[in-house]
Each structure stands twice: as structure tokens, then as C-alpha cells.
Design a protein around this motif. Structure first.
Motif, PDB file in Angstrom:
ATOM      1  N   ASN A   1      29.401  61.938 107.133  1.00 27.79           N
ATOM      2  CA  ASN A   1      28.022  61.735 107.580  1.00 27.79           C
ATOM      3  C   ASN A   1      27.166  62.982 107.446  1.00 27.79           C
ATOM      4  O   ASN A   1      25.945  62.912 107.397  1.00 27.79           O
ATOM      5  N   SER A   2      27.806  64.147 107.429  1.00 37.44           N
ATOM      6  CA  SER A   2      27.027  65.379 107.285  1.00 37.44           C
ATOM      7  C   SER A   2      26.465  65.528 105.880  1.00 37.44           C
ATOM      8  O   SER A   2      25.584  66.337 105.638  1.00 37.44           O
ATOM      9  N   GLU A   3      26.979  64.715 104.927  1.00 34.74           N
ATOM     10  CA  GLU A   3      26.535  64.805 103.548  1.00 34.74           C
ATOM     11  C   GLU A   3      25.691  63.607 103.137  1.00 34.74           C
ATOM     12  O   GLU A   3      25.143  63.580 102.051  1.00 34.74           O
ATOM     13  N   GLN A  23      38.604  48.151  99.140  1.00 34.16           N
ATOM     14  CA  GLN A  23      38.230  49.556  99.234  1.00 34.16           C
ATOM     15  C   GLN A  23      39.403  50.424  98.817  1.00 34.16           C
ATOM     16  O   GLN A  23      40.536  50.169  99.206  1.00 34.16           O
ATOM     17  N   CYS A  24      39.148  51.454  98.038  1.00 36.42           N
ATOM     18  CA  CYS A  24      40.200  52.369  97.577  1.00 36.42           C
ATOM     19  C   CYS A  24      41.337  51.565  96.942  1.00 36.42           C
ATOM     20  O   CYS A  24      42.509  51.860  97.171  1.00 36.42           O
ATOM     21  N   ASN A  25      40.980  50.518  96.170  1.00 38.94           N
ATOM     22  CA  ASN A  25      42.011  49.633  95.639  1.00 38.94           C
ATOM     23  C   ASN A  25      43.053  50.392  94.835  1.00 38.94           C
ATOM     24  O   ASN A  25      44.224  50.066  94.856  1.00 38.94           O
ATOM     25  N   ASN A  26      42.610  51.416  94.139  1.00 40.89           N
ATOM     26  CA  ASN A  26      43.541  52.277  93.422  1.00 40.89           C
ATOM     27  C   ASN A  26      43.694  53.624  94.133  1.00 40.89           C
ATOM     28  O   ASN A  26      44.172  54.593  93.562  1.00 40.89           O
ATOM     29  N   MET A  27      43.218  53.656  95.379  1.00 48.99           N
ATOM     30  CA  MET A  27      43.292  54.836  96.226  1.00 48.99           C
ATOM     31  C   MET A  27      42.539  56.021  95.636  1.00 48.99           C
ATOM     32  O   MET A  27      42.809  57.170  95.929  1.00 48.99           O
ATOM     33  N   ILE A  28      41.570  55.742  94.765  1.00 51.28           N
ATOM     34  CA  ILE A  28      40.653  56.758  94.267  1.00 51.28           C
ATOM     35  C   ILE A  28      39.253  56.241  94.541  1.00 51.28           C
ATOM     36  O   ILE A  28      38.879  55.165  94.079  1.00 51.28           O
ATOM     37  N   PRO A  29      38.432  56.953  95.324  1.00 51.99           N
ATOM     38  CA  PRO A  29      37.106  56.452  95.672  1.00 51.99           C
ATOM     39  C   PRO A  29      36.236  56.243  94.443  1.00 51.99           C
ATOM     40  O   PRO A  29      36.253  57.043  93.509  1.00 51.99           O
ATOM     41  N   GLU A  30      35.492  55.160  94.455  1.00 51.07           N
ATOM     42  CA  GLU A  30      34.572  54.874  93.359  1.00 51.07           C
ATOM     43  C   GLU A  30      33.299  55.680  93.563  1.00 51.07           C
ATOM     44  O   GLU A  30      32.623  55.574  94.584  1.00 51.07           O
ATOM     45  N   LEU A  31      32.983  56.514  92.609  1.00 48.72           N
ATOM     46  CA  LEU A  31      31.819  57.401  92.738  1.00 48.72           C
ATOM     47  C   LEU A  31      30.729  56.962  91.779  1.00 48.72           C
ATOM     48  O   LEU A  31      30.997  56.409  90.744  1.00 48.72           O
ATOM     49  N   ARG A  43      29.599  65.287  97.839  1.00 45.65           N
ATOM     50  CA  ARG A  43      28.306  65.466  97.192  1.00 45.65           C
ATOM     51  C   ARG A  43      27.800  66.898  97.297  1.00 45.65           C
ATOM     52  O   ARG A  43      26.825  67.261  96.654  1.00 45.65           O
ATOM     53  N   THR A  44      28.421  67.701  98.130  1.00 51.10           N
ATOM     54  CA  THR A  44      27.928  69.065  98.335  1.00 51.10           C
ATOM     55  C   THR A  44      28.969  70.128  98.047  1.00 51.10           C
ATOM     56  O   THR A  44      28.632  71.303  97.967  1.00 51.10           O
ATOM     57  N   LYS A  45      30.259  69.719  97.911  1.00 47.78           N
ATOM     58  CA  LYS A  45      31.312  70.698  97.692  1.00 47.78           C
ATOM     59  C   LYS A  45      32.004  70.427  96.369  1.00 47.78           C
ATOM     60  O   LYS A  45      32.041  69.300  95.884  1.00 47.78           O
ATOM     61  N   LEU A  46      32.531  71.484  95.792  1.00 50.29           N
ATOM     62  CA  LEU A  46      33.166  71.392  94.490  1.00 50.29           C
ATOM     63  C   LEU A  46      34.659  71.156  94.640  1.00 50.29           C
ATOM     64  O   LEU A  46      35.348  71.869  95.371  1.00 50.29           O
ATOM     65  N   CYS A  47      35.181  70.144  93.945  1.00 53.21           N
ATOM     66  CA  CYS A  47      36.620  69.876  93.934  1.00 53.21           C
ATOM     67  C   CYS A  47      37.276  70.756  92.883  1.00 53.21           C
ATOM     68  O   CYS A  47      36.869  70.760  91.709  1.00 53.21           O
ATOM     69  N   LEU A  48      38.275  71.525  93.277  1.00 54.34           N
ATOM     70  CA  LEU A  48      38.957  72.463  92.394  1.00 54.34           C
ATOM     71  C   LEU A  48      40.247  71.885  91.816  1.00 54.34           C
ATOM     72  O   LEU A  48      40.998  72.607  91.142  1.00 54.34           O
ATOM     73  N   CYS A  49      40.515  70.626  92.092  1.00 53.60           N
ATOM     74  CA  CYS A  49      41.774  70.014  91.656  1.00 53.60           C
ATOM     75  C   CYS A  49      41.631  69.440  90.248  1.00 53.60           C
ATOM     76  O   CYS A  49      40.604  68.836  89.901  1.00 53.60           O
ATOM     77  N   SER A  50      42.660  69.623  89.447  1.00 49.83           N
ATOM     78  CA  SER A  50      42.678  69.028  88.113  1.00 49.83           C
ATOM     79  C   SER A  50      42.991  67.539  88.223  1.00 49.83           C
ATOM     80  O   SER A  50      43.490  67.057  89.249  1.00 49.83           O
ATOM     81  N   ILE A  71      44.833  52.418 106.416  1.00 48.73           N
ATOM     82  CA  ILE A  71      44.751  53.760 105.851  1.00 48.73           C
ATOM     83  C   ILE A  71      43.283  54.169 105.779  1.00 48.73           C
ATOM     84  O   ILE A  71      42.435  53.372 105.365  1.00 48.73           O
ATOM     85  N   ALA A  72      42.993  55.377 106.254  1.00 50.38           N
ATOM     86  CA  ALA A  72      41.634  55.914 106.228  1.00 50.38           C
ATOM     87  C   ALA A  72      41.608  57.082 105.255  1.00 50.38           C
ATOM     88  O   ALA A  72      42.343  58.058 105.422  1.00 50.38           O
ATOM     89  N   LEU A  73      40.753  57.002 104.247  1.00 54.31           N
ATOM     90  CA  LEU A  73      40.628  58.023 103.222  1.00 54.31           C
ATOM     91  C   LEU A  73      39.267  58.681 103.343  1.00 54.31           C
ATOM     92  O   LEU A  73      38.240  58.005 103.369  1.00 54.31           O
ATOM     93  N   GLY A  74      39.256  60.008 103.421  1.00 53.24           N
ATOM     94  CA  GLY A  74      37.980  60.697 103.535  1.00 53.24           C
ATOM     95  C   GLY A  74      38.152  62.201 103.499  1.00 53.24           C
ATOM     96  O   GLY A  74      39.256  62.729 103.621  1.00 53.24           O
ATOM     97  N   ALA A  75      37.031  62.885 103.330  1.00 49.23           N
ATOM     98  CA  ALA A  75      37.042  64.341 103.234  1.00 49.23           C
ATOM     99  C   ALA A  75      37.418  64.974 104.570  1.00 49.23           C
ATOM    100  O   ALA A  75      37.275  64.343 105.627  1.00 49.23           O
ATOM    101  N   PRO A  76      37.891  66.216 104.551  1.00 48.67           N
ATOM    102  CA  PRO A  76      38.210  66.894 105.816  1.00 48.67           C
ATOM    103  C   PRO A  76      36.981  66.986 106.716  1.00 48.67           C
ATOM    104  O   PRO A  76      35.873  67.263 106.254  1.00 48.67           O
ATOM    105  N   GLY A  77      37.192  66.706 107.991  1.00 48.54           N
ATOM    106  CA  GLY A  77      36.109  66.823 108.962  1.00 48.54           C
ATOM    107  C   GLY A  77      35.218  65.613 109.077  1.00 48.54           C
ATOM    108  O   GLY A  77      34.225  65.644 109.820  1.00 48.54           O
TER     109      GLY A  77
END
Length: 524
Positions: A409-411, A516-524, A374-381, A232-238
């Protein structure tokens, strides 16, 4: 001579005996044996085809029996065997008895002109007949190549009813035409061999040298291809996760002849065989849409048609935007992933399809896709993110060996330098070829399919590596299945490097991919 045909149902299907009786009475044609509308209509097509091919139709009353009587007969593939049964019966009644004595399988649809049209399920029919000792068959010319991929069977591809009838009297023509009795060992055009392992033609769509960065994902795909591991690959669009996974068919080795037979049978039943590709040697790569139903994924319908997981047998099922699939569809995958098969039941009958597929998934971190950016705002609760990930139950994710968080990589300032051995598709294939060759020689199956007993035999750990794994169990709360997964992945990494023993560096990398993504939520 006894004429047989084939009635497809599920994976197995059944042979059908075609018997013809000519008797005195008002000229008519009767078909008995639980025939559906298409089979009943065959008597009209058959009569027109016989007359238009220059034969005389029997002036008697014709009774056609399809047995076993309690098995429903469906499809247009009975046209040709019924026509040949009528012609041979009429010929014998008029004193012509020069037909072959062996039983023979016949399939084909007839045009009114007498030409023979292609039908579905020919490979399945021929392999079933061969298993019952029927080693001669007459099939449509368009289906002849797929039929010849069943070893030991004498095949004649008929283009017209006239030629098919002639074959009933003289089947020795296959020798004159050079038709062998063994599978041709079909290889797709442009296939490339590396260390005795064959790969599909390396087209531009499969080339990894244009991938900038994402070394962790590319390395994960190499391990997945080498050992058959779920990913499973988890990542932002694009970020490139879908693009990289869609190149995965270029890394998967060609199927062996034995592996290809079962895949070809399934695709034949589904009517997906191409004349130019009579044997499915390229591992399937299925990408169902997010609106797919359970029946579409696991199979179903009145005839128990194969679903996506069976069409992906010995290949890959890729769920792009996996979180958009219905929760019931995702949970349904759990049992086939474990058992390698799926059982379908309809109207008192059941069938078992093989479903040894490799699961690849691409997922956004949240509904809007910006969670962790790191550059875009997440609007999800927080609640919507939790609901988003609830579709992926713990038991399903526990069956995924490789979890990869794909950076955008763009960020970031991540280096885009290539890692040795991952510069191009050819370089990646070399490591895969080494691992696959070792696995085929050692146990005959991919590491991901090792049983607990085989894991104990082939994945032995030294004290240092065992201590590293034990520490990870305590730190990350790995389940017994997760521990087994780490051992299998470490075994694959060791095979890529042609190492006889699993070393601590191999286990460390395996644990890294597992946690990685052990709980399927990225560690920030």
C-alpha cells in the motif's frame, strides 16, 4: 487388584502391567521387562520414597515384572505404580487385604521425600486405559485436571505416596470431593460466543481494525477460517502479510470437545499441557523456524515424538518465509495435507499420528523481495527467481485453495476503506460463525475436507455458475483438484453469506482467489 501403567510410543502407546512378587532370599530389588535406565533407577527412588513416607520396606527379595516383556519401558512415570505395587504386595503378605478389586491405572514420578511429580502423557494414558475398560486412575496432582477431561474415568490426583496408597483402599473420596465422571467441557477464560460458535478471547494482538487496506488478504483469511482452506500470501517485504496471518488465531473457532480430545492427547505426549489449560480448546497455531528438519516437521526420534504437523492437528501450520524452508520439507507436506495423517516407523514399530492441519504460507516474490515493486529495483536474475520458486512444486501448490497477491500500500493508491463485514475482528467473526454453524449442522466437517462424493452432494451448481467454472477451466488450465477447490471455496463463501445455493458471484470470487499467482509469479 491389578496395577497398570503406560509406556508412550507414538500416538497409541501401550498399557503396561505392573506385577510384584515377594520371596525369601537376600533383600534386593530386581526389575524385569525390558526396562531402560530411567526405569531401572526407579528402584532406588522407590525405596527411599517408601521409607521417607513412613512405610516399612519389605525385608524380602522383591521381583518387579513389567509386561509385555518385549515392549521397551521408558521414563520416570513407572516410579509410583512400582511403589504402590510393592506396598500393596507387602500389605497383603502381612494379612491386609482391604484394597479395591478393580484394575487401576497409576502414573507418576517420585521424589526421595515421597512427593509425586508430574509426568508427560497422562491424558494419552488415561484415554487408552478408558478404551480398555480401566475406569479408575491415580495420577500426579499436577496432571489430574487433564486426566479428568477423559469422560467417565474416576481420577485421583496424588501429591504424595502416602495419599496414593490410601487411595488404593478407599477410592470413594472422589464423590466427596465432587469429582465428576464426565469431561468438564473446559472453556478458556474470556471465550466469546457468536451464534452458538465459541471463539478465543479477542486480545489486541488479534484485532484487525488497525489493518490499513489489504482487504483482499483479510477477506481471504475470513474464508480460510470459515472453511479450513489452505492459503498462501505473496507480497513484498513489509506489505503486512505476516502481520495479518499472525492475527489468524483470533478468527479460528474453538475446537469442539471431540476435536479437542485428539489434540490434547498429542500435546500430552509432547509434554506441552499446562495445568491452567487441561483441554486444548484453542486451535493450535504452530510457526516452525525455516531451519526445521523433516523429523522436526513430521515427527520422529526413538519414541516417534510428534512433529509440527501433528502438533498443529485441528489447527494451523504457518510457514513464514516459506521459500526459505528446505525443498524436502515442503514436499513432505503433500501427503499429510491429502490424507490428514502421518505414519512413522522406527525399529520394527510404527505409529500413525493424526495431522489434519491447515497450511498458511507467507512468501516474498523473489530472493531480494523486490520483484514486482514499482519503486524498488529487483536485483535477482531470471534464473535465481526460477530456482526460488522451484521449491514449491506444482502438486504442493495445487493443494492450496487461496492464493493472494498482497499489494504494498505504500507504493500504490489502493483505498484503505473498510469493506462491510471486515471492519474489525468481531465483524469478521460473525461471518465465520455463520459458516461454521452451517457446516457443523450439514456435514460435521469443514468444507476444505469434503470428499469428492460430498462435493457433488453439497456443492451443486446452476447452469450459469457451471458455465462460469467451465470457462475458467479452459482459460486458466485448472486441474481437477483446482476445480474441486473452487467449488469448496465457493461453498464456504455462500455459507458466510448464509446462502443455501452457490451463486455465480460466489464462484467468481472463488475463481479469483484460485487464479491469483497461478504460476506463483505476479502478473505485472
Amino acid at each position: 487388584m491389578q496395577i497398570y501403567s503406560f509406556s508412550p510410543f507414538g500416538y497409541e502407546g501401550a498399557l503396561v502391567t505392573v506385577e510384584v512378587d515377594l520371596r525369601r532370599g537376600i533383600p534386593a530389588v530386581d526389575i524385569v521387562g525390558l526396562a531402560d535406565g530411567a526405569v531401572k533407577e526407579s528402584k532406588e527412588r522407590m525405596q527411599a520414597a517408601i521409607r521417607n513416607s513412613g512405610f516399612d520396606f519389605p525385608p524380602e527379595r522383591v521381583l518387579i515384572s513389567l509386561s509385555p516383556a518385549d515392549l521397551k519401558k521408558e521414563g520416570a512415570g513407572f516410579d509410583l505404580p512400582i511403589a504402590l505395587g510393592v506396598l500393596s504386595g507387602f500389605a497383603e503378605a502381612t494379612g491386609d487385604s482391604g484394597f479395591i478389586s478393580e484394575p487401576i491405572l497409576v502414573m507418576g514420578e517420585l521424589e526421595l521425600s515421597g512427593r509425586v511429580r508430574a509426568v508427560k502423557g497422562v491424558h494419552a494414558a488415561v484415554s487408552t486405559a478408558a478404551g480398555c475398560g480401566i475406569m479408575r486412575c491415580i495420577v500426579p496432582a499436577q496432571n489430574a485436571e487433564e486426566a479428568r477431561e477423559v469422560s467417565g474415568v474416576q481420577v485421583y490426583g496424588a501429591d504424595t505416596l502416602e495419599n496414593a496408597f490410601r487411595a488404593l483402599k478407599d477410592f470413594s473420596f472422589y464423590e466427596k470431593l465432587g469429582f465428576g465422571l464426565d469431561s468438564t467441557g473446559y472453556l478458556p477464560e474470556g471465550s466469546e460466543e457468536i451464534e452458538g460458535v465459541w471463539f478465543p478471547k479477542n486480545v489486541s494482538e488479534y484485532e484487525f481494525n488497525n489493518m490499513k487496506g489489504q482487504l483482499k488478504l483479510v477477506r481471504g483469511l475470513q474464508i480460510a477460517a470459515a472453511g479450513g482452506h489452505n492459503l498462501i500470501a505473496l507480497g513484498a517485504p513489509g506489505c503486512g502479510k505476516t502481520m495479518a496471518i499472525q492475527k489468524f488465531p483470533g478468527l479460528n473457532p474453538l475446537l469442539t470437545i471431540d476435536e479437542a480430545q485428539s489434540v490434547t492427547r498429542i500435546w500430552s505426549l509432547a509434554g506441552l499441557i499446562k495445568p491452567s489449560e487441561p483441554l486444548i480448546r484453542i486451535p493450535p497455531f504452530r510457526i516452525p523456524h525455516q531451519t526445521a528438519t523433516i523429523e522436526g516437521i513430521c515427527g520422529g526420534g526413538p519414541n516417534c515424538r510428534p512433529g509440527e504437523i501433528s502438533l498443529a492437528h485441528n489447527g494451523v501450520l504457518f510457514l513464514d518465509e516459506a521459500a526459505e524452508f528446505r525443498s524436502s520439507v515442503l514436499q513432505m507436506l503433500r501427503v499429510p495435507l491429502e490424507s490428514g495423517s502421518v505414519t512413522l516407523s522406527r525399529a520394527g514399530r510404527s505409529t500413525n499420528y493424526p495431522a489434519q492441519f491447515q497450511l498458511l504460507m507467507a512468501v516474498n516474490p523473489c530472493p531480494c523481495g523486490n520483484f514486482g515493486s514499482r519503486t524498488k529495483l529487483c536485483l535477482c536474475s531470471t534464473k535465481s527467481v526460477e530456482q526460488y520458486w522451484k521449491k514449491f512444486s506444482g502438486p504442493l501448490l495445487d493443494r492450496v485453495d487461496l492464493r493472494i497477491f498482497v499489494e504494498n500500500n505504500s507504493e500504490t493508491s489502493e483505498s484503505i476503506e473498510k469493506r462491510p463485514g471486515l471492519e474489525s475482528t468481531l465483524d469478521i467473526r460473525k461471518g465465520i460463525a455463520s459458516a461454521v454453524k452451517i457446516q457443523r449442522k450439514r456435514q460435521g466437517i469443514r468444507n476444505a475436507k469434503l470428499s469428492p462424493t460430498e462435493v457433488e452432494s453439497f456443492c451443486k451448481l446452476d447452469n450459469e455458475t457451471l458455465s462460469l467454472l467451465d470457462a475458467s477451466i479452459e482459460r486458466y488450465g485448472f486441474s481437477p483438484r483446482a476445480v474441486s477447490s473452487c467449488m469448496k471455496v465457493a461453498r464456504t463463501i455462500a455459507d458466510i453469506e448464509e446462502s443455501e445455493n452457490i451463486q455465480s458471484i460466489h464462484m467468481k470470487e472463488a475463481i479469483e482467489y484460485r487464479k491469483q499467482c497461478n504460476n506463483m509469479i505476479p502478473e505485472l
